[in-house]
Design an enzyme around this catalytic site. Structure first.
Site, short mmCIF file in Angstrom:
data_model
loop_
_atom_site.label_atom_id
_atom_site.label_comp_id
_atom_site.label_asym_id
_atom_site.label_seq_id
_atom_site.Cartn_x
_atom_site.Cartn_y
_atom_site.Cartn_z
N ASN A 1 14.20 -54.61 -2.09
CA ASN A 1 12.92 -54.12 -2.60
C ASN A 1 13.11 -53.04 -3.65
O ASN A 1 12.15 -52.53 -4.21
CB ASN A 1 12.09 -53.56 -1.43
CG ASN A 1 10.64 -53.32 -1.80
OD1 ASN A 1 9.98 -54.17 -2.37
ND2 ASN A 1 10.14 -52.13 -1.48
N HIS B 1 -0.86 -49.78 3.19
CA HIS B 1 -1.10 -51.22 3.07
C HIS B 1 -2.20 -51.72 4.01
O HIS B 1 -2.14 -52.86 4.49
CB HIS B 1 0.19 -52.01 3.32
CG HIS B 1 1.33 -51.60 2.46
ND1 HIS B 1 1.25 -51.60 1.08
CD2 HIS B 1 2.58 -51.15 2.77
CE1 HIS B 1 2.41 -51.18 0.58
NE2 HIS B 1 3.22 -50.89 1.58
N LYS C 1 12.56 -44.94 2.03
CA LYS C 1 13.54 -46.03 2.13
C LYS C 1 14.34 -46.24 0.84
O LYS C 1 15.51 -46.60 0.89
CB LYS C 1 12.89 -47.33 2.59
CG LYS C 1 11.72 -47.83 1.79
CD LYS C 1 11.11 -49.07 2.45
CE LYS C 1 9.88 -49.58 1.70
NZ LYS C 1 8.74 -48.63 1.79
#
Length: 446
Positions: A147, A192, A124
């Site tokens: 981000n 995560h 990303k």
């Protein structure tokens, strides 16, 4: 600002920012500059939170733990991405009627220009940066962040015509109102799991990027990126095949990027390395096309784009020998991604090693067996790579590697640092390691 936000602020007096750092500071600055008086407080459970010295004197800070009174008094909590929405103290505040949002939700209330949003487990940052670079080449005054790089709220107020945001699942958890002209979910892989109870919970957080998207772009080869309950004809697909709307085709023995069947650019003209970056290029074209931007004006920028620093970045291309800095590859999965579909007509000199953190490197053995490679293993855990390939050689340092292989390099060879290990056995961080490689590349390539 939308009417929902205007009505909401009417009842807000006490705002609690949870989590400082770069994002928290941007939130505090944004709130402090609103044309209304707010009582702004900050909680950070770290004893010495980064950025505390930058807080204005009138902003109260509680560090080293939670402050139950402030939580109880808050009319609004703005939660930093690093703190899970499921945190018990936050859940208790929600149960008592306090609204909890993140910085991207605040951004959504105030942004008045088109927004492109990108999420995914991998790639990303490159897609976000590349889309911004191409948009700029097309003459668009673009703000790139989220981000990556600049916090979203810091992008407001600069007369941007377009915003391109990288959004993590953490940011999307607390985002409900972001309207985008185009959103993409690049891929889904295990990550995560210390924060999410399941892969499906992680996936659902990322799928929120499509909630208010005018155009939803998905990975044709990864059904997990498809939003639930949406028919395929409502989606835009990208992929390394001929059946994707933004895909690949062959013409006169050359491979081309395509847009709805039309040839756009030969893949051989890309400076980016690896098949994953071919897909990233397709996504950038799809995003700009969906935003009604004539991406053709940005194709020269696409051709010359070499990637983000430390992420499969071509740092030298001299005498037809490429030197690639992928120091960000601090685990096996990242190195596997770098090797996937790598096009090297000569020999690949692959630099592996560092602090292995107890990882199992055997997954590298099969892909390495299929390419013309010499493994150059250095650092603390260099010996753990020696059994992966018959060509493996052990060195003490990266400098020793480069000094040894430089006289052997031939046209079409490639030297790639993609170490599959952390850097802290010999370097301060992966950035310092990548910078050292880049310096050596320039020194020995010449």
């Amino acid at each position: 600002m939308d009417k929902q936000a205007t009505d909401f602020w009417a009842d807000i007096e006490n705002v609690l920012v949870v989590g400082l750092g770069v994002t928290g500071l941007s939130v505090v600055s944004f709130l402090d500059n609103l044309p209304r008086e707010l009582c702004i407080r900050v909680i950070d459970t770290r004893d010495n939170p980064p950025g505390k010295e930058q807080l204005a004197d009138h902003i109260q800070l509680h560090s080293g733990g939670w402050q139950s009174d402030w939580l109880a008094q808050a009319d609004l909590i703005v939660l930093s991405p690093g703190i899970a929405l499921a945190t018990p103290e936050i859940q208790q505040a929600i149960s008592q009627g306090c609204r909890v949002v993140g910085d991207i939700e605040l951004f959504a209330w105030y942004v008045d220009k088109p927004v492109i949003a990108i999420t995914g487990s991998n790639g990303k940052s490159t897609v976000t940066d590349l889309t911004g670079v191409m948009a700029k080449a097309c003459g668009i005054h673009v703000g790139v962040g989220g981000n990556i790089g600049v916090p979203a709220l810091d992008l407001l107020g600069h007369d941007h015509e377009l915003y391109v945001l990288e959004l993590s699942s953490f940011q999307l958890e607390t985002t409900n109102s972001l309207a985008t002209i185009a959103s993409v979910f690049l891929n889904l892989s295990e990550d995560h799991m210390d924060r999410y109870e399941s892969m499906e919970e992680y996936r659902q957080a990322k799928l929120k990027i499509f909630d208010h998207a005018q155009f939803s772009i998905v990975n044709h080869a990864d059904r997990a990126t498809y939003p639930d309950g949406v028919s395929e004809n409502q989606l835009i697909t990208f992929g390394l095949d001929e059946n994707s709307q933004y895909g690949l085709s062959s013409y006169k023995n050359e491979e081309y990027l395509t847009s709805n069947g039309d040839r756009v650019l030969a893949t051989k003209d890309l400076s980016l390395v690896g098949r994953h970056n071919v897909a990233n290029a397709l996504v950038a074209i799809a995003l700009l096309d969906s935003a009604k931007i004539d991406y053709v004006a940005g194709l020269e920028a696409l051709k010359s784009y070499t990637g983000l620093t430390h992420r499969c970045q071509v740092v030298v291309d001299n005498n037809n020998i490429k030197w690639i800095n992928d120091s960000k590859a601090t685990n096996v999965a990242s190195t596997l991604a770098a090797l996937s579909g790598l096009s090297c007509q000569g020999k690949l000199y692959l630099l592996l090693g560092g602090e292995g953190k107890g990882a199992d490197f055997t997954d590298l053995k099969e892909p390495l067996s299929a390419i013309n490679v010499e493994l150059c293993c250095f650092g603390k855990d260099a010996a753990q790579f020696l059994s992966l390939h018959h060509s493996a050689k052990q060195y003490d340092t990266m400098h020793d590697v480069i000094e040894s292989i430089a006289p052997l390099l031939q046209p079409h060879d490639m030297v790639m640092l993609s170490p599959a290990c952390a850097s802290f056995d010999q370097y301060k961080n992966f950035m310092a390691r990548g910078e050292a490689f880049t310096e050596l590349a320039h020194q020995y390539a010449d």
